[in-house]
Design a protein around this motif. Structure first.
Motif, PDB file in Angstrom:
ATOM      1  N   GLU A   1      11.639 -10.445  -1.205  1.00  0.00           N
ATOM      2  CA  GLU A   1      10.869  -9.714  -2.338  1.00  0.00           C
ATOM      3  C   GLU A   1      10.590  -8.477  -1.629  1.00  0.00           C
ATOM      4  O   GLU A   1      10.692  -8.132  -0.307  1.00  0.00           O
ATOM      5  CB  GLU A   1       9.685 -10.335  -2.727  1.00  0.00           C
ATOM      6  N   HIS A   2      10.515  -7.305  -2.431  1.00  0.00           N
ATOM      7  CA  HIS A   2       9.789  -6.186  -1.961  1.00  0.00           C
ATOM      8  C   HIS A   2       8.535  -6.212  -2.325  1.00  0.00           C
ATOM      9  O   HIS A   2       7.978  -6.453  -3.231  1.00  0.00           O
ATOM     10  CB  HIS A   2      10.751  -4.819  -2.609  1.00  0.00           C
ATOM     11  N   LEU A   3       7.830  -5.649  -1.280  1.00  0.00           N
ATOM     12  CA  LEU A   3       6.350  -5.516  -1.540  1.00  0.00           C
ATOM     13  C   LEU A   3       5.919  -4.068  -1.553  1.00  0.00           C
ATOM     14  O   LEU A   3       6.255  -3.397  -0.515  1.00  0.00           O
ATOM     15  CB  LEU A   3       5.663  -6.424  -0.155  1.00  0.00           C
ATOM     16  N   GLU A   4       5.097  -3.781  -2.471  1.00  0.00           N
ATOM     17  CA  GLU A   4       4.791  -2.155  -2.606  1.00  0.00           C
ATOM     18  C   GLU A   4       3.635  -2.034  -3.323  1.00  0.00           C
ATOM     19  O   GLU A   4       2.965  -3.123  -3.951  1.00  0.00           O
ATOM     20  CB  GLU A   4       5.842  -1.223  -3.241  1.00  0.00           C
ATOM     21  N   LEU A   5       3.081  -1.116  -3.548  1.00  0.00           N
ATOM     22  CA  LEU A   5       1.637  -0.679  -4.325  1.00  0.00           C
ATOM     23  C   LEU A   5       1.913  -1.604  -5.451  1.00  0.00           C
ATOM     24  O   LEU A   5       2.793  -1.216  -6.391  1.00  0.00           O
ATOM     25  CB  LEU A   5       1.152   0.688  -4.424  1.00  0.00           C
ATOM     26  N   GLY A   6       0.721  -2.247  -5.935  1.00  0.00           N
ATOM     27  CA  GLY A   6       0.871  -2.981  -7.098  1.00  0.00           C
ATOM     28  C   GLY A   6       1.512  -4.443  -6.874  1.00  0.00           C
ATOM     29  O   GLY A   6       1.396  -5.199  -7.747  1.00  0.00           O
TER      30      GLY A   6
ATOM     31  N   TRP B   1       0.730  -1.250  -0.056  1.00  0.00           N
ATOM     32  CA  TRP B   1       0.068  -0.024   0.025  1.00  0.00           C
ATOM     33  C   TRP B   1       0.801   1.365   0.036  1.00  0.00           C
ATOM     34  O   TRP B   1       1.085   1.936  -1.011  1.00  0.00           O
ATOM     35  CB  TRP B   1      -1.008  -0.073   1.080  1.00  0.00           C
ATOM     36  N   ARG B   2       1.481   1.686   1.062  1.00  0.00           N
ATOM     37  CA  ARG B   2       2.332   2.615   1.097  1.00  0.00           C
ATOM     38  C   ARG B   2       3.868   2.084   1.529  1.00  0.00           C
ATOM     39  O   ARG B   2       3.994   1.298   2.011  1.00  0.00           O
ATOM     40  CB  ARG B   2       2.077   3.928   2.216  1.00  0.00           C
ATOM     41  N   GLY B   3       4.779   2.971   1.117  1.00  0.00           N
ATOM     42  CA  GLY B   3       6.114   2.522   1.021  1.00  0.00           C
ATOM     43  C   GLY B   3       6.350   1.212   0.523  1.00  0.00           C
ATOM     44  O   GLY B   3       5.845   0.556  -0.407  1.00  0.00           O
ATOM     45  N   VAL B   4       7.720   0.732   1.333  1.00  0.00           N
ATOM     46  CA  VAL B   4       7.976  -0.801   0.802  1.00  0.00           C
ATOM     47  C   VAL B   4       8.363  -1.667   1.827  1.00  0.00           C
ATOM     48  O   VAL B   4       8.986  -1.275   2.735  1.00  0.00           O
ATOM     49  CB  VAL B   4       9.421  -0.423  -0.098  1.00  0.00           C
ATOM     50  N   LEU B   5       7.868  -2.725   1.894  1.00  0.00           N
ATOM     51  CA  LEU B   5       7.927  -3.885   2.800  1.00  0.00           C
ATOM     52  C   LEU B   5       8.941  -4.863   2.217  1.00  0.00           C
ATOM     53  O   LEU B   5       8.761  -5.413   1.252  1.00  0.00           O
ATOM     54  CB  LEU B   5       6.593  -4.540   3.186  1.00  0.00           C
TER      55      LEU B   5
ATOM     56  N   THR C   1      -5.721  -2.861 -13.270  1.00  0.00           N
ATOM     57  CA  THR C   1      -7.347  -2.517 -12.759  1.00  0.00           C
ATOM     58  C   THR C   1      -7.228  -3.046 -11.304  1.00  0.00           C
ATOM     59  O   THR C   1      -8.591  -2.436 -10.860  1.00  0.00           O
ATOM     60  CB  THR C   1      -8.099  -3.779 -13.656  1.00  0.00           C
ATOM     61  N   LEU C   2      -6.674  -3.588 -10.784  1.00  0.00           N
ATOM     62  CA  LEU C   2      -6.630  -3.871  -9.364  1.00  0.00           C
ATOM     63  C   LEU C   2      -6.156  -2.857  -8.391  1.00  0.00           C
ATOM     64  O   LEU C   2      -6.551  -2.918  -7.168  1.00  0.00           O
ATOM     65  CB  LEU C   2      -6.018  -5.305  -9.123  1.00  0.00           C
ATOM     66  N   ILE C   3      -5.236  -1.794  -8.923  1.00  0.00           N
ATOM     67  CA  ILE C   3      -4.602  -1.131  -7.919  1.00  0.00           C
ATOM     68  C   ILE C   3      -5.548  -0.096  -7.342  1.00  0.00           C
ATOM     69  O   ILE C   3      -5.591   0.148  -6.319  1.00  0.00           O
ATOM     70  CB  ILE C   3      -3.715  -0.277  -8.850  1.00  0.00           C
ATOM     71  N   PRO C   4      -6.576   0.355  -8.167  1.00  0.00           N
ATOM     72  CA  PRO C   4      -7.801   1.228  -7.528  1.00  0.00           C
ATOM     73  C   PRO C   4      -8.331   0.564  -6.305  1.00  0.00           C
ATOM     74  O   PRO C   4      -8.858   1.171  -5.463  1.00  0.00           O
ATOM     75  CB  PRO C   4      -8.666   1.680  -8.747  1.00  0.00           C
ATOM     76  N   MET C   5      -8.766  -0.655  -6.536  1.00  0.00           N
ATOM     77  CA  MET C   5      -9.306  -1.488  -5.230  1.00  0.00           C
ATOM     78  C   MET C   5      -8.631  -1.378  -4.063  1.00  0.00           C
ATOM     79  O   MET C   5      -9.194  -1.434  -3.039  1.00  0.00           O
ATOM     80  CB  MET C   5      -9.707  -3.020  -6.033  1.00  0.00           C
ATOM     81  N   VAL C   6      -7.322  -1.631  -4.258  1.00  0.00           N
ATOM     82  CA  VAL C   6      -6.427  -1.526  -3.200  1.00  0.00           C
ATOM     83  C   VAL C   6      -6.728  -0.199  -2.341  1.00  0.00           C
ATOM     84  O   VAL C   6      -6.702  -0.116  -1.184  1.00  0.00           O
ATOM     85  CB  VAL C   6      -4.917  -1.909  -3.578  1.00  0.00           C
ATOM     86  N   GLU C   7      -6.728   1.047  -3.177  1.00  0.00           N
ATOM     87  CA  GLU C   7      -6.655   2.030  -2.629  1.00  0.00           C
ATOM     88  C   GLU C   7      -7.961   2.385  -2.081  1.00  0.00           C
ATOM     89  O   GLU C   7      -7.938   3.154  -0.739  1.00  0.00           O
ATOM     90  CB  GLU C   7      -6.216   3.205  -3.915  1.00  0.00           C
TER      91      GLU C   7
END
Length: 279
Positions: free
Chosen positions: A42-47, A29-33, A108-114
């Protein structure tokens, strides 16, 4: 676990290692995990999303203070999941949660997360919150299951946006700033992909990037030229001095006239070069 639910988890710079008796979906969601589990790191970020089967030990580290993830906790005995499996002919426990993995979400799924994160953070009654959390969790499970079944997930490792290209496009059209469609076409991307990559690479939306670039030119002209504020405003595509001044104060923290005054101060710092990148 007593119920399937969605929740926002602020990680910031915290780290830890643990496992759960239930499966999880983690969506950037925000930043990088930074996350490590049996297949690797792995890096987990938006998308980006991670699928963690039950009892999968994982190590996580938030790489900055803004790090926050959307977490889906899953009760495999949830009757809604059983109903979903039956109605959609999906075998979630035999497919989605068998192997730990990371994947890139389609645009198409990015707006759903937001949208989900905004709804989870909104003020609600306890009953409304419980219902929404459960509904969102089922929604994301069904979406990811369908994507995996159809092989529609995006490959990892999309390239970075070119700041030089974006700056050049904006600089050529300062009077009539480019919209997202023009920027996306120049980068050979869809508008959704442009939005995602701009957030990932620069931390701002495409139009915020455009505005930042325009205001860098404004700062340069205010400090290095005698041009009138009204002239600068119109040459940067603003409808008037008031809208320009509001945008400048909101981004820089002070008005255009204060910027010019500080440039005339012998103790002030002069911007002696053309605009670079907005920090």
């Amino acid at each position: 676990m007593s119920q399937t639910l969605a929740r926002c988890n602020r990680i910031a710079r915290h780290s830890g290692e643990h496992c759960h008796s239930y499966p999880q979906l983690l969506l950037g969601w925000r930043g990088v995990l930074d996350i490590e589990f049996s297949p690797g790191g792995e890096h987990l970020e938006l998308g980006q999303a991670a699928i963690l089967p039950p009892s999968e030990r994982h190590l996580f580290r938030g790489s900055d203070d803004s790090c926050e993830v959307l977490v889906i906790d899953l009760d495999t005995d949830d009757p809604c999941l059983a109903s979903l499996e039956q109605s959609c002919s999906l075998q979630l426990r035999e497919s989605l949660f068998t192997t730990p993995r990371t994947l890139s979400l389609p645009p198409t799924l990015i707006p759903m997360v937001e949208l989900a994160t905004r709804q989870l953070k909104a003020d609600k009654s306890t009953a409304q919150s419980a219902l929404l959390n459960h509904q969102l969790a089922i929604l994301f499970v069904s979406q990811l299951s369908e994507l995996l079944a159809l092989g529609s997930t995006q490959p990892r490792g999309q390239g970075r946006l070119s700041a030089t290209l974006l700056d050049s496009l904006i600089d050529e059209r300062l009077t009539m700033p480019p919209d997202n469609q023009l920027l996306a076409d120049a980068c050979h991307l869809s508008q959704s992909q442009l939005h995602l990559l701009c957030l990932r690479d620069f931390g701002v939306t495409p139009q915020q990037y455009v505005m930042n670039r325009r205001l860098l030119w404004a700062r340069f002209w205010l400090r290095e030229t005698p041009r009138r504020v009204s002239e600068i405003a119109f040459d940067l595509g603003f409808s008037g001095v008031s809208s320009f001044s509001r945008a400048y104060r909101r981004r820089m923290g002070y008005s255009p006239s204060e910027e010019r005054k500080s440039a005339m101060d012998p103790d002030g710092v002069s911007a002696t070069s053309l605009p670079g990148r907005m920090s």
